[in-house]
Design a protein around this motif. Structure first.
Motif, PDB file in Angstrom:
ATOM      1  N   UNK A 234       0.853  -1.179   0.000  1.00 37.31           N
ATOM      2  CA  UNK A 234       0.000   0.000   0.000  1.00 37.31           C
ATOM      3  C   UNK A 234       0.888   1.227   0.000  1.00 37.31           C
ATOM      4  N   UNK A 235       0.538   2.197  -0.866  1.00 35.81           N
ATOM      5  CA  UNK A 235       1.258   3.463  -0.981  1.00 35.81           C
ATOM      6  C   UNK A 235       2.762   3.235  -1.108  1.00 35.81           C
ATOM      7  N   UNK A 236       3.156   2.309  -1.983  1.00 37.13           N
ATOM      8  CA  UNK A 236       4.560   1.904  -2.082  1.00 37.13           C
ATOM      9  C   UNK A 236       4.987   1.759  -3.536  1.00 37.13           C
TER      10      UNK A 236
ATOM     11  N   UNK B 113       0.327 -10.074  -7.426  1.00 38.37           N
ATOM     12  CA  UNK B 113       0.607  -8.743  -6.886  1.00 38.37           C
ATOM     13  C   UNK B 113      -0.706  -8.023  -6.597  1.00 38.37           C
ATOM     14  N   UNK B 114      -0.818  -7.476  -5.379  1.00 39.81           N
ATOM     15  CA  UNK B 114      -1.947  -6.624  -5.008  1.00 39.81           C
ATOM     16  C   UNK B 114      -1.367  -5.289  -4.562  1.00 39.81           C
ATOM     17  N   UNK B 115      -1.810  -4.213  -5.187  1.00 41.02           N
ATOM     18  CA  UNK B 115      -1.273  -2.890  -4.867  1.00 41.02           C
ATOM     19  C   UNK B 115      -2.388  -1.951  -4.465  1.00 41.02           C
ATOM     20  N   UNK B 116      -2.239  -1.337  -3.298  1.00 40.14           N
ATOM     21  CA  UNK B 116      -3.158  -0.312  -2.840  1.00 40.14           C
ATOM     22  C   UNK B 116      -2.640   1.057  -3.250  1.00 40.14           C
ATOM     23  N   UNK B 117      -3.444   1.795  -4.026  1.00 37.47           N
ATOM     24  CA  UNK B 117      -3.026   3.089  -4.551  1.00 37.47           C
ATOM     25  C   UNK B 117      -3.625   4.230  -3.721  1.00 37.47           C
ATOM     26  N   UNK B 118      -2.846   5.278  -3.454  1.00 40.27           N
ATOM     27  CA  UNK B 118      -3.416   6.445  -2.786  1.00 40.27           C
ATOM     28  C   UNK B 118      -4.396   7.157  -3.712  1.00 40.27           C
ATOM     29  N   UNK B 119      -5.357   7.866  -3.120  1.00 35.15           N
ATOM     30  CA  UNK B 119      -6.355   8.562  -3.929  1.00 35.15           C
ATOM     31  C   UNK B 119      -5.732   9.690  -4.743  1.00 35.15           C
ATOM     32  N   UNK B 120      -4.634  10.264  -4.258  1.00 34.41           N
ATOM     33  CA  UNK B 120      -3.930  11.325  -4.983  1.00 34.41           C
ATOM     34  C   UNK B 120      -3.350  10.752  -6.271  1.00 34.41           C
TER      35      UNK B 120
ATOM     36  N   UNK C  47      -1.400  11.924  -8.594  1.00 37.07           N
ATOM     37  CA  UNK C  47       0.026  12.130  -8.887  1.00 37.07           C
ATOM     38  C   UNK C  47       0.876  11.091  -8.170  1.00 37.07           C
ATOM     39  N   UNK C  48       0.502  10.748  -6.931  1.00 35.61           N
ATOM     40  CA  UNK C  48       1.208   9.685  -6.220  1.00 35.61           C
ATOM     41  C   UNK C  48       0.899   8.320  -6.826  1.00 35.61           C
ATOM     42  N   UNK C  49      -0.360   8.117  -7.174  1.00 33.24           N
ATOM     43  CA  UNK C  49      -0.759   6.833  -7.741  1.00 33.24           C
ATOM     44  C   UNK C  49      -0.064   6.586  -9.074  1.00 33.24           C
ATOM     45  N   UNK C  50       0.165   7.659  -9.865  1.00 25.87           N
ATOM     46  CA  UNK C  50       0.792   7.504 -11.185  1.00 25.87           C
ATOM     47  C   UNK C  50       2.202   6.943 -11.059  1.00 25.87           C
ATOM     48  N   UNK C  51       2.919   7.359 -10.020  1.00 23.16           N
ATOM     49  CA  UNK C  51       4.275   6.848  -9.801  1.00 23.16           C
ATOM     50  C   UNK C  51       4.230   5.352  -9.513  1.00 23.16           C
TER      51      UNK C  51
ATOM     52  N   UNK D 148       1.853   3.288 -10.419  1.00 28.44           N
ATOM     53  CA  UNK D 148       1.405   2.574 -11.616  1.00 28.44           C
ATOM     54  C   UNK D 148       2.564   2.274 -12.570  1.00 28.44           C
ATOM     55  N   UNK D 149       3.575   3.130 -12.584  1.00 29.08           N
ATOM     56  CA  UNK D 149       4.729   2.878 -13.441  1.00 29.08           C
ATOM     57  C   UNK D 149       5.405   1.565 -13.061  1.00 29.08           C
ATOM     58  N   UNK D 150       5.571   1.343 -11.750  1.00 28.60           N
ATOM     59  CA  UNK D 150       6.158   0.090 -11.289  1.00 28.60           C
ATOM     60  C   UNK D 150       5.253  -1.094 -11.559  1.00 28.60           C
ATOM     61  N   UNK D 151       3.946  -0.886 -11.409  1.00 33.75           N
ATOM     62  CA  UNK D 151       3.007  -1.975 -11.660  1.00 33.75           C
ATOM     63  C   UNK D 151       3.023  -2.384 -13.125  1.00 33.75           C
ATOM     64  N   UNK D 152       3.239  -1.411 -14.027  1.00 32.72           N
ATOM     65  CA  UNK D 152       3.317  -1.747 -15.442  1.00 32.72           C
ATOM     66  C   UNK D 152       4.528  -2.639 -15.718  1.00 32.72           C
ATOM     67  N   UNK D 153       5.646  -2.370 -15.048  1.00 30.88           N
ATOM     68  CA  UNK D 153       6.825  -3.228 -15.193  1.00 30.88           C
ATOM     69  C   UNK D 153       6.490  -4.665 -14.794  1.00 30.88           C
TER      70      UNK D 153
END
Length: 338
Positions: A259-261, A280-287, A289-293, A295-300
């Motif tokens: 989460x938020x990582x 992989x389970x990822x918790x994204x912050x509602x913000x 701009x933070x979530x976009x960062x 998502x880049x790792x999740x795409x990898x």
């Protein structure tokens, strides 16, 4: 258990699942006859299209006998998406041959799951009068870090337990409150909660990866563990550590939840290995701009063939609500699907 699995590359058994959820071989002695009982089928999945139903007993995939879920997963390893297979089932003691065309698995987490045949009906876990609170210290002599483990009552009955290795956020070492929050879920789902404390509670160091690997090896050797439900979870800096640990120890972990990582930029993501499934389970912050960062790792990870499930958190800092703890528990319960 069951799981949503997604393979962007179209390689590996996880893209080829019938999307059926089953009782695992930890309960093999309770079934009548050989085969794997289907607990649940993903709507719209190849299994659903083939006509497989909850309660069916899958005993052969093509010419491979499936006495346990381990056999069924192994049988799927040799197929690619788009392959057509024959699934032999028993329904109401009548044999049936069904045809399935394999595809990628969904990444959604079911809103509810029926209980495994050995478990009581799945109800939302509630905080209330505590049952036996079995909290144990686990110290590795060669390391300075400390750790506590919550052991659910079901483990005493011989039921194989799942594991959550909980890597705390920087400056937030585990407390009794953490174990109390998770106690009812652990009791219901048969989960060990393993919560180490970093040598410096303000941060995890890369040098502690060896400690964490040794710690989970000790847990697996000391307790009766279901190998398809071994997960590492982390928040913030603990989540970054969780990702690095899981990717380097896919022989042990079946899932990594954060989460938020963001995924550390220096991490090399290996291709997904059919013989070492990692979800992989990822918790994204509602913000955003933070979530976009993140998502880049999740795409990898997705591009490398890992099934990635992303959810937006209610708490922007990454702390889990009661509903999000339940979602994490259901996700763990889906990891042994095929």
């Amino acid at each position: 258990g069951a799981a949503g699995r997604h393979d962007e590359n179209g390689e590996g058994p996880d893209a080829n699942s019938k999307s059926a959820t089953t009782d695992s071989d930890k309960d093999a002695t309770r079934r009548k006859g050989p085969g794997v009982i289907v607990r649940w089928v993903y709507p719209g999945s190849p299994a659903a299209d083939a006509g497989i139903r909850a309660g069916d007993r899958v005993d052969r995939i093509d010419d491979v006998d499936c006495d346990t879920i381990g056999h069924a997963i192994a049988a799927m390893n040799s197929y690619a998406p788009g392959a057509k297979i024959s699934v032999h089932i028993m329904r109401d003691d009548k044999p049936m041959d069904l045809a399935a065309t394999l595809s990628q698995l969904p990444t959604n987490v079911p809103g509810e799951l029926p209980p495994a045949s050995f478990a009581p009906p799945r109800q939302p876990a509630v905080m209330g009068k505590p049952t036996k609170f079995d909290l144990r210290d686990l110290k590795l002599a060669e390391f300075s870090e400390s750790c506590q483990v919550y052991v659910p009552p079901s483990h005493e009955s011989g039921r194989a337990a799942g594991v959550i290795l909980w890597l705390h956020a920087p400056g937030e070492p585990p407390t009794d409150a953490l174990f109390r929050q998770w106690q009812s879920i652990c009791d219901r789902d048969g989960l060990l909660l393993v919560a180490p404390k970093a040598a410096d509670p303000s941060r995890w160091e890369r040098t502690e990866l060896d400690y964490l690997r040794r710690l989970i090896e000790r847990v697996v050797s000391q307790y009766r563990i279901d190998p398809r439900r071994v997960v590492v979870y982390g928040q913030g800096g603990g989540g970054a550590m969780a990702s690095v640990l899981a990717l380097s120890s896919r022989d042990i972990f079946s899932g990594v939840a954060t989460t938020a990582a963001p995924l550390p930029r220096t991490v090399t993501v290996p291709d997904n290995d059919p013989a070492a499934r990692l979800a992989v389970l990822a918790g994204l912050p509602a913000d955003e701009s933070q979530a976009a960062i993140i998502r880049q790792g999740l795409k990898k990870l997705s591009d490398a063939g890992y099934p990635v499930t992303a959810v937006t958190l209610a708490n922007s800092a990454g702390g889990l609500t009661a509903d999000e703890r339940e979602l994490l528990a259901r996700w763990i319960d889906t990891l042994d699907r095929f």
